[in-house]
Design a protein around this motif. Structure first.
Motif, PDB file in Angstrom:
ATOM      1  N   PHE A   1      35.420  33.677  46.693  1.00 27.31           N
ATOM      2  CA  PHE A   1      35.342  34.731  47.711  1.00 27.31           C
ATOM      3  C   PHE A   1      33.934  35.290  47.892  1.00 27.31           C
ATOM      4  O   PHE A   1      33.747  36.232  48.668  1.00 27.31           O
ATOM      5  N   PHE A   2      32.940  34.715  47.190  1.00 28.04           N
ATOM      6  CA  PHE A   2      31.562  35.182  47.368  1.00 28.04           C
ATOM      7  C   PHE A   2      31.108  35.063  48.829  1.00 28.04           C
ATOM      8  O   PHE A   2      30.570  36.035  49.392  1.00 28.04           O
ATOM      9  N   PRO A   3      31.304  33.899  49.499  1.00 28.11           N
ATOM     10  CA  PRO A   3      30.902  33.814  50.912  1.00 28.11           C
ATOM     11  C   PRO A   3      31.661  34.796  51.802  1.00 28.11           C
ATOM     12  O   PRO A   3      31.106  35.328  52.770  1.00 28.11           O
ATOM     13  N   LEU A   4      32.940  35.044  51.488  1.00 33.10           N
ATOM     14  CA  LEU A   4      33.742  35.961  52.295  1.00 33.10           C
ATOM     15  C   LEU A   4      33.201  37.386  52.200  1.00 33.10           C
ATOM     16  O   LEU A   4      33.105  38.101  53.214  1.00 33.10           O
ATOM     17  N   PHE A   5      32.822  37.797  50.997  1.00 34.42           N
ATOM     18  CA  PHE A   5      32.263  39.140  50.816  1.00 34.42           C
ATOM     19  C   PHE A   5      30.917  39.279  51.535  1.00 34.42           C
ATOM     20  O   PHE A   5      30.631  40.316  52.135  1.00 34.42           O
ATOM     21  N   LEU A   6      30.113  38.220  51.484  1.00 37.46           N
ATOM     22  CA  LEU A   6      28.839  38.255  52.206  1.00 37.46           C
ATOM     23  C   LEU A   6      29.066  38.382  53.707  1.00 37.46           C
ATOM     24  O   LEU A   6      28.360  39.129  54.396  1.00 37.46           O
TER      25      LEU A   6
ATOM     26  N   PRO B  37      42.406  31.701  43.927  1.00 37.05           N
ATOM     27  CA  PRO B  37      42.508  31.681  45.393  1.00 37.05           C
ATOM     28  C   PRO B  37      43.860  32.144  45.904  1.00 37.05           C
ATOM     29  O   PRO B  37      43.945  32.771  46.970  1.00 37.05           O
ATOM     30  N   LEU B  38      44.932  31.858  45.151  1.00 39.48           N
ATOM     31  CA  LEU B  38      46.268  32.251  45.604  1.00 39.48           C
ATOM     32  C   LEU B  38      46.414  33.769  45.637  1.00 39.48           C
ATOM     33  O   LEU B  38      46.823  34.353  46.652  1.00 39.48           O
ATOM     34  N   ILE B  39      46.094  34.429  44.526  1.00 38.06           N
ATOM     35  CA  ILE B  39      46.225  35.883  44.456  1.00 38.06           C
ATOM     36  C   ILE B  39      45.224  36.556  45.387  1.00 38.06           C
ATOM     37  O   ILE B  39      45.544  37.545  46.060  1.00 38.06           O
ATOM     38  N   GLY B  40      43.997  36.017  45.452  1.00 36.87           N
ATOM     39  CA  GLY B  40      42.978  36.619  46.307  1.00 36.87           C
ATOM     40  C   GLY B  40      43.353  36.591  47.768  1.00 36.87           C
ATOM     41  O   GLY B  40      43.235  37.607  48.474  1.00 36.87           O
TER      42      GLY B  40
END
Length: 507
Positions: free
Chosen positions: A281-286, A414-417
């Protein structure tokens, strides 16, 4: 000239040669992690069903092959005392090095199989993933097991791990170099770059393993001569009872009573989950928290920094481990993760510079903690040997069992996120329906919708580390293999040996 070259190589310390093996793995594995999905999706045009079937089979294989290869590697050492003769530590190290010298080059060749289209994309994806992960698992297990087999003292193991971190940081440079060659339209230059990396890895594995084997063969030969003398002395006497080989069921029963292993595995499961959550999720947060506030170059720097900084930061952590012990440093890192998350929660998502620092440091400290845990597993190997009175430490097998218990964290992340993100915001990143894409695009331009999505990403960014830190502190408080207990275990392992333990400085 030949003598001069040989003297130059022979002067390299065992710790440096051991650490260099991390370089020959990381230069390939970092490139693999970055590009294998994009290659099959964008270049080879794999269909969605084949992709998910391949990933599902890979997850199953990835979880099972660690204990499988660990058992194959170590079952000869469990209950292996025949007629009073035991497998000596140098012989164990030689077996590990022989496995690395064979599977290291095969690992590099399996890496090359990704970058040339040689079959239908779905079939190639499945075969390449399973082959690559199989060879990577054997290399990792034997390399990690050497950490427990080469040295017993905490200072020597810290020294070995320090070299691994240093060379892993150098290996991360392949990620930065790869950007110059990556081109989806013209794949030839990237293929040549991967061939050069694989050739360097094959050469490095061959030379490093050969040099290490030269250092241990003399000592192993002396041990064999001593064993033959003991056999001759025992002629005419009743041989010692032959120890029964330990079955897998018996080993699992012993492991279920190993309390510190269970608490460590529980803590490490959460750690693996958090590491992969940050990576996924690093790219998603960026994109949703910082893209409209920072430049593209700043975002690229944060991404690159998050790859190389954990290895460099780990050099400092290892110096702290030598002074205060691994248990204390890991506990400090858990507290630091909790404190930083609470500070960021109180500051809110509008503190951009603080948010940049938190996103980067969260991944750096989390990955840094993962790098230290091999030292803890090595201590668990010592405790397992002493508790069950084994003739030889089952190092690779214990590393494999830890991986079996903690690998599900890779799947849960990835599932929980994505589930939490959908619950908080209604945003499904896997939705591919064209009509839904149009509606979503319109909604994203709506300030209220964008604010909801941004707030949801912020809560996900903050509450996952807080939850992980609390769970890990609870599990870590029950872990007793530190202080006087750890010193006692190490003394018992050393005294149980028929010979002095190998000191890395002496070889």
């Amino acid at each position: 000239m030949a003598r001069r070259v040989w003297s130059c190589f022979s002067s390299i310390s065992t710790a440096v040669l051991y650490g260099s093996l991390s370089l020959f793995v990381s230069i390939l594995h970092n490139v693999f992690l970055l590009y294998y999905v994009d290659t099959f999706v964008s270049v080879y045009k794999i269909d969605k069903v084949s992709f998910w079937v391949g990933e599902t089979v890979f997850l199953i294989w990835n979880s099972l092959n660690d204990p499988l290869f660990g058992w194959i590697s170590d079952r000869a050492f469990l209950g292996s005392q025949h007629a009073g003769v035991r497998i000596s530590n140098p012989q164990v190290v030689l077996k590990r090095l022989q496995a690395l010298s064979r599977t290291g080059p095969l690992f590099a060749l399996s890496f090359l199989a990704f970058w040339v289209s040689w079959a239908r994309p779905g079939f190639q994806f499945l075969v390449c993933l399973c082959l690559y992960d199989g060879f990577l698992t054997v290399v990792d297990l034997n390399h990690n097991a050497l950490l427990a087999d080469l040295a017993v003292s905490a200072s020597e193991r810290t020294r070995l791990n320090f070299q691994c971190s240093l060379f892993s940081a150098l290996g991360s440079l392949s990620v930065f170099m790869s950007y110059s060659f990556w081109d989806k339209e013209d794949f030839f230059s990237f293929r040549m770059f991967c061939v050069a990396l694989a050739a360097l890895s094959i050469l490095g594995f061959s030379v490093a393993c050969w040099l290490l084997r030269q250092r241990f063969q003399g000592r192993a030969r002396r041990d064999e001569e001593e064993d033959s003398v003991l056999k001759e002395l025992c002629v005419g006497q009743a041989p010692l009872a032959q120890e029964k080989e330990l079955t897998l069921g018996q080993y699992l029963k012993q492991l279920s009573k190993h309390t510190n292993f269970l608490w460590f595995a529980s803590m490490n499961l959460v750690q693996v989950f958090h590491c992969h959550f940050n990576s996924n999720f690093f790219p998603l947060f960026l994109e949703h928290l910082l893209s409209d506030r920072i430049s593209a170059s700043t975002g690229s720097f944060l991404l690159g920094f998050s790859y190389i900084a954990p290895h460099l930061n780990n050099l400092y952590f290892l110096s702290l481990c030598g002074r205060y012990g691994v248990y204390t440093v890991v506990r400090w890192l858990f507290f630091l993760k909790l404190i930083l998350s609470v500070i960021m929660l109180l500051a809110g998502p509008d503190q951009i510079y603080l948010l940049c620092i938190f996103i980067a440091s969260n991944r750096v400290f989390t990955e840094g903690t993962c790098k230290l845990l091999n030292l803890v597993i090595s201590d668990l190997v010592d405790e397992d040997l002493v508790m069950n009175r084994r003739q030889q430490a089952a190092s690779a097998l214990l590393f494999g069992m830890v991986a079996l218990v903690t690998k599900p964290g890779q799947t849960f992340a990835p599932l929980i996120g994505t589930w939490l993100l959908c619950v908080y915001t209604g945003y499904d990143i896997f939705q591919r329906d064209p009509l839904q894409e149009v509606v979503r695009t319109q909604e994203l331009w709506n300030p209220a919708w964008f604010s909801t999505l941004r707030q949801g990403c912020f809560h996900l960014l903050i509450f996952i580390p807080i939850t992980c830190a609390v769970l890990q502190l609870l599990a870590w408080s029950q872990f007793s293999l530190h202080g006087k207990r750890l010193q006692s275990i190490k003394l018992q392992r050393q005294s149980a040996s028929q010979e002095l333990p190998i000191d890395v400085k002496d070889i």
